[in-house]
Design a protein around this motif. Structure first.
Motif, short mmCIF file in Angstrom:
data_model
loop_
_atom_site.label_atom_id
_atom_site.label_comp_id
_atom_site.label_asym_id
_atom_site.label_seq_id
_atom_site.Cartn_x
_atom_site.Cartn_y
_atom_site.Cartn_z
N MET A 179 -23.54 28.25 89.09
CA MET A 179 -23.88 27.08 87.99
C MET A 179 -23.68 27.82 86.59
O MET A 179 -23.24 27.40 85.65
N GLY A 180 -24.18 29.04 86.58
CA GLY A 180 -23.89 29.75 85.46
C GLY A 180 -22.55 30.06 84.73
O GLY A 180 -22.34 29.71 83.79
N LEU A 181 -21.61 30.15 85.87
CA LEU A 181 -20.11 30.30 85.49
C LEU A 181 -19.73 28.80 85.00
O LEU A 181 -18.80 29.00 84.22
N ALA A 182 -20.08 27.81 85.59
CA ALA A 182 -19.53 26.54 85.15
C ALA A 182 -20.06 26.21 83.71
O ALA A 182 -19.16 25.49 82.95
N LEU A 183 -21.16 26.83 83.12
CA LEU A 183 -21.71 26.62 81.95
C LEU A 183 -20.90 27.36 80.79
O LEU A 183 -20.88 27.09 79.72
N VAL A 184 -19.97 28.38 81.33
CA VAL A 184 -19.55 29.14 80.28
C VAL A 184 -18.52 28.43 79.30
O VAL A 184 -18.36 28.67 78.25
N ALA A 185 -17.78 27.75 80.01
CA ALA A 185 -16.57 26.72 79.28
C ALA A 185 -17.18 25.78 78.54
O ALA A 185 -16.64 25.62 77.28
N VAL A 186 -18.58 25.40 78.69
CA VAL A 186 -19.06 24.36 77.80
C VAL A 186 -19.51 25.29 76.52
O VAL A 186 -19.30 24.84 75.38
N PHE A 187 -19.99 26.55 76.57
CA PHE A 187 -20.52 27.33 75.43
C PHE A 187 -19.20 27.84 74.78
O PHE A 187 -19.12 27.73 73.37
N LEU A 188 -17.81 27.94 75.48
CA LEU A 188 -16.61 28.18 74.66
C LEU A 188 -16.35 27.10 73.73
O LEU A 188 -15.94 27.38 72.64
N TYR A 189 -16.47 25.83 74.53
CA TYR A 189 -16.31 24.54 73.47
C TYR A 189 -17.18 24.34 72.38
O TYR A 189 -16.68 24.02 71.26
N ALA A 190 -18.32 24.45 72.66
CA ALA A 190 -19.35 24.06 71.75
C ALA A 190 -19.58 25.13 70.71
O ALA A 190 -19.98 24.89 69.53
N GLY A 191 -19.50 26.54 70.90
CA GLY A 191 -19.53 27.26 70.30
C GLY A 191 -21.26 27.78 70.00
O GLY A 191 -21.47 28.53 69.17
N SER A 192 -21.87 27.29 71.10
CA SER A 192 -23.36 27.54 70.94
C SER A 192 -24.09 27.28 72.40
O SER A 192 -23.42 26.61 73.15
N MET A 193 -25.20 27.81 72.52
CA MET A 193 -25.95 27.77 73.81
C MET A 193 -27.33 26.86 73.18
O MET A 193 -27.89 26.56 74.22
N SER A 194 -27.23 26.19 71.99
CA SER A 194 -28.36 25.55 71.51
C SER A 194 -28.13 23.84 72.37
O SER A 194 -26.99 23.41 72.19
N THR A 195 -29.19 23.37 72.92
CA THR A 195 -28.84 21.87 73.56
C THR A 195 -28.63 20.86 72.35
O THR A 195 -27.75 19.98 72.62
N SER A 196 -29.20 20.89 71.33
CA SER A 196 -28.99 19.87 70.36
C SER A 196 -27.56 20.18 69.77
O SER A 196 -26.91 19.15 69.48
N GLU A 197 -27.24 21.41 69.43
CA GLU A 197 -25.96 21.71 69.08
C GLU A 197 -24.70 21.14 69.89
O GLU A 197 -23.64 20.61 69.70
#
Length: 438
Positions: A179-197
Motif C-alpha cells: 500500500m505504501g509503495l502504491a502511494l509513492v507515485a501519487v506523491f511524485l505527481y502531486a509533489g506533496s503528501m498533504s491531502t488537500s494539496e
C-alpha cells in the motif's frame, strides 16, 4: 501533464489552524457522528446486498427496509453478558478493543470532505486539519489499530485467538508495504503528501486514470489491510472459530466490529482522496455546472465515491472464496511488492524525462499507457511459480501400519487428484528413536 506542486505550499495549508474552538468542536462531533451513522448504514447495506446476491430477503422488519436492524444489534450487544476468560491477561484484554477502535476515528482528522465554506459566519475548510505529511499520518495511525487485533488475540489465552493475532500482524506487514509503495507515485505527481494539496493537484485529471497500476495495487492492498473477505484470514471461522475475537463478547466485541467498518470507510476515503479527485465532481460535471465544486455540494460527491468503494468491499465478500494462507502471503510478497517497485522506478523516470523536456505531450501519454498495460499483463497473467515444477513430483504415499493420518503437502502433485490418499506416518517408537540416534 499535471504540474509539480511545491511541497507544503502555503496557499493550501494556510487555511488550517485558524478555526475557533467551537468550530473545531462542531467538526469533531460531526466526524464522529458521520462515522457512527455510516457504520450502521454499511452493516445494513452489506446484509441487503449479500442477501440479493444469494437470493435471500435480508433485514426488513426493524424500521423501513430494515434500516434500524443495525441499531437493534448494537443495543443487543451493549446489554449482552460480558465474559472475561480465566486465562486472559485482563488489562490487555480490555484495552485491545479500545486500541483498535480509537485510531479508526483519528485517521479521519486529515480527510478533506469539501472546499472552504461559510459555517455560522466563519470561513473554514470542510476538513478538521491538514499537515505536510497527512497521508503518512493516516498510515501511521491506521497501523496502531493493528496492535489492538494482535494484543486482543495474544491476551485471550486461546490458541485460536493467538493464531488469528499472528496472522493479522503478518498480513499487516505484507500488505501495508504494498500500500505504501502504491502511494509513492501519487506523491511524485502531486509533489506533496498533504491531502488537500493532492486533491487540488487532481483538478484537471484524476490520478486513478493516469496511475492505474498504483490504483489497482492500492485497492487490493486496502482489502488485505482491513481483513476483509477474501483476505479475512485473521478471523477465518472455518479454521480459527472466530480468530482474534473468539473470546470477546458484548461491547468489546462491538468495538472490534466498529473498528473494522470504520477502517473500511477510512481506506475508501483515502482511495477517493488520492485517486478519484477527492470531493471534486465526478465525470467533470463542473465543466457544465459552475456550482458543482462549491459550498456543501462536494460533500455529496465525496460520499458517493466512498460508498462506491464500500459496495466494492461487499461485492467481493459475496463473490469470492477465502484464499489459502500461503497463497495470500505469496501474492503480497511475490506479486504486489515487486510490481509496485518496478512501477515506482518507471514513474520516477517518466517524471524526470518530463521535467527535462525529453518527452512532450502525446508521446508521454503513450509511454505511460504502454507501461501500464505491460504491468497489468504481468500482474494478472504472471507465471505460476513453483506449482508447475512440482506437477509431476512423486510422493511416497505407502501407508504404514499403526501410523498417524497425515495429508500430503499442498505443493505436491498428489493433491491435484480428486481424492488424494492419506500418508500414515509411523509413530516415533522408542526403538525407532534409538536407531535414529545411533
Amino acid at each position: 501533464m499535471l504540474p509539480v506542486l511545491p511541497l507544503a505550499a502555503d496557499t493550501e495549508l494556510a487555511a488550517f489552524g485558524q478555526d475557533t474552538w467551537w468550530i473545531l468542536t462542531i467538526k469533531v462531533f460531526a466526524i464522529f457522528l458521520v462515522l457512527v451513522l455510516l457504520t450502521l448504514f454499511n452493516i445494513w447495506a452489506e446484509r441487503r446486498v449479500v442477501a440479493r446476491m444469494q437470493h435471500r430477503i435480508g433485514p426488513n422488519v426493524h424500521g423501513p427496509f430494515g434500516l434500524l436492524q443495525s441499531l437493534a444489534d448494537g443495543v443487543k450487544l451493549m446489554f449482552k453478558e460480558d465474559i472475561l476468560p480465566k486465562a486472559a491477561d485482563k488489562v490487555v484484554f480490555i484495552l485491545a478493543p479500545i486500541i483498535a477502535a480509537v485510531p479508526a476515528f483519528v485517521t479521519f482528522a486529515v480527510i478533506p470532505f469539501g472546499p472552504e465554506v461559510t459555517m455560522f459566519g466563519e470561513r473554514t475548510p470542510l476538513q478538521l486539519t491538514d499537515m505536510p505529511v497527512a497521508v503518512l499520518f493516516v498510515m501511521a495511525v491506521a497501523s496502531i489499530g493493528i496492535y489492538g487485533i494482535v494484543l486482543g488475540g495474544w491476551s485471550s489465552g486461546s490458541t485460536y485467538s493467538l493464531l488469528g493475532g499472528l496472522r493479522s500482524s503478518a498480513q499487516m506487514i505484507s500488505y501495508e508495504v504494498a500500500m505504501g509503495l502504491a502511494l509513492v507515485a501519487v506523491f511524485l505527481y502531486a509533489g506533496s503528501m498533504s491531502t488537500s494539496e493532492i486533491v487540488a493537484a487532481q483538478e484537471d485529471l484524476w490520478f486513478g486514470l493516469i496511475l492505474i497500476p498504483s490504483f489497482v495495487i492500492y485497492v487490493i492492498a486496502m482489502v488485505g489491510e482491513t481483513n476483509r473477505a477474501p483476505f479475512d484470514l485473521p478471523e477465518a471461522e472455518g479454521e480459527l472459530v472466530g480468530g482474534f475475537h473468539t473470546e470477546y463478547s458484548s461491547i468489546k466485541f462491538a468495538l472490534f466490529f466498529l473498528a473494522e467498518y470504520i477502517n473500511m470507510a477510512t481506506v475508501s476515503a483515502l482511495a477517493t482522496t488520492l485517486f478519484l479527485g477527492g470531493w471534486r465532481a465526478p465525470f467533470w460535471i463542473d465543466k457544465v455546472w459552475a456550482g458543482a465544486n462549491e459550498g456543501y455540494v462536494p460533500v455529496i460527491w465525496f460520499f458517493g465515491k466512498v460508498l462506491f468503494f464500500i459496495f466494492f468491499f461487499i461485492w467481493l465478500r459475496g463473490s469470492l472464496p477465502r484464499l489459502r494462507y500461503d497463497q495470500f502471503m505469496a501474492f503480497g510478497w511475490k506479486r504486489l511488492i515487486p510490481i509496485a517497485l518496478v512501477w515506482i522506478v518507471a514513474v520516477a523516470t517518466l517524471r524526470a524525462a518530463k521535467l527535462e523536456g525529453w518527452l512532450e505531450g502525446d508521446s508521454l501519454r503513450i509511454v505511460i499507457g504502454v507501461l501500464a498495460a505491460i504491468l497489468l499483463v504481468l500482474f494478472f497473467v504472471g507465471g505460476t511459480g513453483g506449482a508447475a515444477d512440482t506437477e509431476d513430483a512423486e510422493v511416497d504415499l505407502t501407508p504404514r501400519e499403526g501410523g498417524f493420518p497425515t495429508p500430503p503437502m499442498p505443493s505436491t502433485g498428489a493433491v491435484r487428484g480428486a481424492a488424494a490418499p492419506l500418508v500414515f506416518a509411523s509413530p516415533p517408537t522408542p526403538a525407532r528413536v534409538a536407531g535414529e540416534d545411533a
